[in-house]
Design a protein around this motif. Structure first.
Motif, PDB file in Angstrom:
ATOM      1  N   TYR A 379       0.817  -1.218   0.000  1.00 20.90           N
ATOM      2  CA  TYR A 379       0.000   0.000   0.000  1.00 20.90           C
ATOM      3  C   TYR A 379       0.848   1.264   0.000  1.00 20.90           C
ATOM      4  N   ALA A 380       2.154   1.110  -0.054  1.00 25.06           N
ATOM      5  CA  ALA A 380       3.057   2.269  -0.084  1.00 25.06           C
ATOM      6  C   ALA A 380       3.235   2.759  -1.520  1.00 25.06           C
ATOM      7  N   ASN A 381       3.442   4.055  -1.655  1.00 26.00           N
ATOM      8  CA  ASN A 381       3.793   4.673  -2.946  1.00 26.00           C
ATOM      9  C   ASN A 381       2.732   4.460  -4.021  1.00 26.00           C
ATOM     10  N   ARG A 382       1.468   4.546  -3.645  1.00 25.85           N
ATOM     11  CA  ARG A 382       0.400   4.287  -4.605  1.00 25.85           C
ATOM     12  C   ARG A 382      -0.324   5.576  -5.000  1.00 25.85           C
ATOM     13  N   ASP A 383      -0.990   5.521  -6.127  1.00 28.41           N
ATOM     14  CA  ASP A 383      -1.853   6.615  -6.603  1.00 28.41           C
ATOM     15  C   ASP A 383      -2.677   7.138  -5.425  1.00 28.41           C
ATOM     16  N   PRO A 384      -2.653   8.463  -5.166  1.00 28.31           N
ATOM     17  CA  PRO A 384      -3.383   8.999  -4.010  1.00 28.31           C
ATOM     18  C   PRO A 384      -4.873   8.678  -4.013  1.00 28.31           C
ATOM     19  N   ARG A 385      -5.444   8.398  -5.168  1.00 24.40           N
ATOM     20  CA  ARG A 385      -6.865   8.070  -5.233  1.00 24.40           C
ATOM     21  C   ARG A 385      -7.183   6.737  -4.564  1.00 24.40           C
ATOM     22  N   MET A 386      -6.190   5.883  -4.383  1.00 30.68           N
ATOM     23  CA  MET A 386      -6.445   4.604  -3.724  1.00 30.68           C
ATOM     24  C   MET A 386      -6.889   4.819  -2.280  1.00 30.68           C
ATOM     25  N   ALA A 387      -6.188   5.706  -1.573  1.00 28.69           N
ATOM     26  CA  ALA A 387      -6.527   5.967  -0.174  1.00 28.69           C
ATOM     27  C   ALA A 387      -7.849   6.702  -0.029  1.00 28.69           C
ATOM     28  N   GLU A 388      -8.317   7.350  -1.113  1.00 25.54           N
ATOM     29  CA  GLU A 388      -9.610   8.033  -1.080  1.00 25.54           C
ATOM     30  C   GLU A 388     -10.735   7.139  -1.606  1.00 25.54           C
ATOM     31  N   THR A 389     -10.396   5.917  -1.974  1.00 23.58           N
ATOM     32  CA  THR A 389     -11.378   4.968  -2.495  1.00 23.58           C
ATOM     33  C   THR A 389     -11.586   3.797  -1.554  1.00 23.58           C
ATOM     34  N   ALA A 390     -10.497   3.324  -0.944  1.00 23.86           N
ATOM     35  CA  ALA A 390     -10.557   2.112  -0.131  1.00 23.86           C
ATOM     36  C   ALA A 390      -9.825   2.307   1.191  1.00 23.86           C
ATOM     37  N   LEU A 391     -10.321   1.621   2.220  1.00 26.93           N
ATOM     38  CA  LEU A 391      -9.618   1.498   3.494  1.00 26.93           C
ATOM     39  C   LEU A 391      -8.893   0.168   3.495  1.00 26.93           C
ATOM     40  N   TYR A 392      -7.645   0.182   3.934  1.00 27.67           N
ATOM     41  CA  TYR A 392      -6.827  -1.025   3.941  1.00 27.67           C
ATOM     42  C   TYR A 392      -6.067  -1.080   5.263  1.00 27.67           C
ATOM     43  N   ASN A 393      -5.369  -2.163   5.481  1.00 27.87           N
ATOM     44  CA  ASN A 393      -4.652  -2.328   6.741  1.00 27.87           C
ATOM     45  C   ASN A 393      -3.712  -1.152   6.990  1.00 27.87           C
ATOM     46  N   GLY A 394      -3.892  -0.494   8.125  1.00 27.34           N
ATOM     47  CA  GLY A 394      -3.079   0.667   8.470  1.00 27.34           C
ATOM     48  C   GLY A 394      -3.740   1.994   8.177  1.00 27.34           C
ATOM     49  N   SER A 395      -4.858   2.015   7.457  1.00 23.69           N
ATOM     50  CA  SER A 395      -5.590   3.260   7.227  1.00 23.69           C
ATOM     51  C   SER A 395      -6.109   3.808   8.548  1.00 23.69           C
ATOM     52  N   ASN A 396      -6.255   5.119   8.608  1.00 23.59           N
ATOM     53  CA  ASN A 396      -6.823   5.756   9.792  1.00 23.59           C
ATOM     54  C   ASN A 396      -8.096   6.500   9.422  1.00 23.59           C
ATOM     55  N   ILE A 397      -9.120   6.364  10.258  1.00 25.10           N
ATOM     56  CA  ILE A 397     -10.366   7.098  10.066  1.00 25.10           C
ATOM     57  C   ILE A 397     -10.794   7.698  11.399  1.00 25.10           C
ATOM     58  N   ILE A 398     -11.681   8.679  11.309  1.00 25.08           N
ATOM     59  CA  ILE A 398     -12.327   9.220  12.503  1.00 25.08           C
ATOM     60  C   ILE A 398     -13.704   8.576  12.594  1.00 25.08           C
ATOM     61  N   TRP A 399     -13.964   7.906  13.701  1.00 26.98           N
ATOM     62  CA  TRP A 399     -15.260   7.251  13.906  1.00 26.98           C
ATOM     63  C   TRP A 399     -15.743   7.564  15.319  1.00 26.98           C
ATOM     64  N   ASP A 400     -16.942   8.103  15.407  1.00 26.59           N
ATOM     65  CA  ASP A 400     -17.481   8.529  16.701  1.00 26.59           C
ATOM     66  C   ASP A 400     -16.489   9.423  17.440  1.00 26.59           C
TER      67      ASP A 400
END
Length: 598
Positions: A379-400
């Motif tokens: 998941y390193a060095n990928r098209d920035p649209r990937m992180a705006e399309t999918a959540l993958y191991n190590g992604s961070n989100i704000i929830w509650d």
């Protein structure tokens, strides 16, 4: 049914003298300007909703592609039929899904013909109707033309060849001569309708008043022209003819007109506190927020959006697994979609000509020119649209209102499950996020934006494809590069061969338009009439991640199911006409009407 919407309204001499609701004489309607506008409003009915508006909050069209797999495969009304291949001409789960939660968005055949008849009726009557101003008369007629073109485009997308009915049909018509017109002829009809609308002075280029939301515009007419010719030139529909030069000219003119009238890509986020400052933040904001109605709008890219919402239901289709205030997971990105995202140097991860060495997609065929991709750190060095399309191991989100790190490794909080009765977990090792405003959760229910049917980014990619296919390689690269630059991706190499450029542009469509219900139609129109989707849709994969004792990870591909997923046969390139409709038309005309294989 075609005849259902022809014969009942022509079964007596004064049938067309009745208003559509059957409660009022048509002359009463046509003598009252308010009622004339109400008659136009009936032409706007049955515009399909999209996103999560399908039965049981299922994003069915996305879930039917190689981009996604649903966690509702055992219980979803639509996807169960698709995945198990339990479809026929008499009952097709995607074509005939019951209305759910107010969606009313399937039954594409009948609803589209109903609206086409209403539009034709309005076009025939408006010249002699009472209107408040003559400018209204011109605008209303143009709107009905664009609407008729819109519904014809919906029919072509799903069913291919259809008859052209450009007028209400009299009772004594000879229906034996009714025939399915080629997609090219239907496209030319759509272009003519749209050109007539564009020529109308009183039809606006952009809606600036929220009270006029969803009304037709010249911009939508341009987008419809482009889409119609793109389909007509594509291998599935072109009947062996080379329509690409014509499609290129039509689409280039459409893009030129759109830009000349204020349409441009949305390239800079106006809410960095919400969407961040990443290269693809503007794209994420674009798809998450409603277009604004103003003479100087924030969003100058959106061409047509559906006012009724339904893109995202806050507690469905985001993270799901082991999260508070969630209902189910719904569809998640496949490993195949993740593989499609390039590395930041603009190199594809896989060989686009043959992405996998085996039928089941367990042996990726890596692009030898790519030096940045690391299978052990994928998941390193990928098209920035990937992180705006999918959540993958190590992604961070704000929830509650709390930061959550996504753990899709085995034993992690968000690990995939291959138990088809588990509706809360991803089947793929990924979760969807593209249409979700960052920070959306059970507490902060901020997502239910309108569906963007057409936007300039898509029409630019229509141009890129038609230009590449017609040999206008510089224009093809320029259009694709304009889209890529918005998200910080480098230009396509100038030394690509025509075949390589076409593959790159097709992959660009997949990346840029992911989760926007384009992939379903793209992979079909790219097939020849005797082709199928077995290389794409038959076997799909997930990523299983093992966390090692030293904190590193091991990544292993596996098939999501031990059985092939339905929807990959030749017959699945087009939906079947309803069985009774096809039988009736064949008996009346003596011609074959049903789509191949059904």
């Amino acid at each position: 049914m075609i005849l259902l919407f022809v014969l009942p309204y022509a079964s007596c001499t004064d049938a067309l003298d009745m208003a559509p609701d059957g409660n009022m004489q048509m002359d009463e309607v046509l003598s009252d300007p308010e009622k004339v506008e109400a008659l136009l409003n009936t032409c706007y009915q049955n515009i399909p909703q999209k996103g999560y508006a399908y039965w049981f909050f299922e994003e069915a069209v996305v879930a039917a592609t190689d981009d996604a797999w649903t966690s509702d495969e055992a219980q979803g009304v639509i996807t169960t039929g698709l995945y198990n291949d339990n479809n026929s001409a008499s009952s097709h789960s995607l074509r005939d899904a019951p209305d759910g939660h107010g969606a009313g968005n399937t039954d594409y055949w009948n609803r589209s013909w109903q609206q086409i008849r209403l539009c034709s009726q309005f076009i025939e009557l408006i010249d002699n109707a009472a209107v408040k101003t003559e400018s209204n008369r011109g605008r209303f007629k143009a709107e009905a033309r664009v609407l008729r073109a819109f519904f014809y485009m919906e029919l072509v997308k799903w069913f291919g060849k259809v008859p052209i009915l450009d007028a209400t049909v009299p009772f004594d018509a000879d229906f034996s001569s009714l025939t399915r017109s080629s997609v090219y002829d239907v496209a030319k009809f759509i272009v003519a309708e749209c050109d007539a609308a564009i020529a109308e002075t009183n039809l606006p280029w952009r809606i600036t008043d929220p009270n006029d939301a969803m009304r037709m515009t010249k911009a939508l007419a341009c987008a419809l022209k482009a889409k119609a010719m793109l389909f007509a030139a594509s291998p599935l529909h072109n009947e062996g003819q080379n329509y690409w030069p014509e499609a290129y000219n039509v689409i280039k003119q459409a893009v030129t007109q759109l830009k000349a009238n204020g349409y441009e890509l949305f390239t800079q986020t106006t809410q960095p506190a919400v969407f961040g400052n990443g290269p693809a933040a503007a794209l994420r904001q674009l798809v998450c927020q409603d277009a604004d109605y103003s003479a100087t709008p924030r969003d100058k890219e959106t061409i047509f959006q559906v006012r009724s919402g339904g893109v995202f239901v806050w507690h469905i289709g985001y993270i799901g697994s082991n999260m508070s205030n969630t209902y189910k997971c719904a569809s998640s990105p496949t490993q195949e979609l993740i593989d499609a995202f390039e590395t930041i140097d603009g190199q594809p991860v896989l060989d686009l000509n043959k992405p996998y060495l085996d039928e089941k997609h367990l042996q990726p065929n890596y692009n030898p020119k790519n030096t940045l991709y690391d299978p052990n750190n994928p998941y390193a060095n990928r098209d920035p649209r990937m992180a705006e399309t999918a959540l993958y191991n190590g992604s961070n989100i704000i929830w509650d209102n709390q930061t959550v790190e996504i753990e899709t490794f085995t034993g992690g909080k968000h690990a995939p499950s291959f138990d088809i009765t588990n509706r809360m977990a991803s089947r793929t090792g990924y979760y969807h996020c593209k249409l979700v405003t960052p920070g959306a959760s059970g507490i902060n229910q901020i997502n239910n934006s309108n569906w963007k049917y057409y936007r300039l980014g898509e029409t630019l990619l229509d141009l890129a494809e038609a230009a590449a296919e017609s040999g206008n390689l510089e224009d093809a690269r320029a259009a694709a590069n304009e889209v890529r630059a918005r998200s910080g991706m480098p230009a396509l190499p100038a030394d690509l061969s025509p075949a390589e450029l076409i593959l790159r542009i097709r992959n660009e469509r997949r990346i840029e338009l992911a989760w926007e219900e384009q992939r379903y139609f793209d992979v079909r129109r790219w097939q020849t009439p005797d082709g199928d989707l077995s290389e794409l849709n038959k076997w799909l994969t997930a990523m299983v991640i093992t966390k090692n004792g030293n904190g590193s990870y091991t990544y292993t591909r596996r098939n999501i199911s031990n059985n092939p997923r339905g929807g990959y046969q030749n017959r699945d390139l087009l939906l079947p006409l309803p069985l009774n409709e096809a039988a009736t038309l064949e008996s009346v005309t003596g011609q074959k009407w049903q789509n191949p294989g059904w």
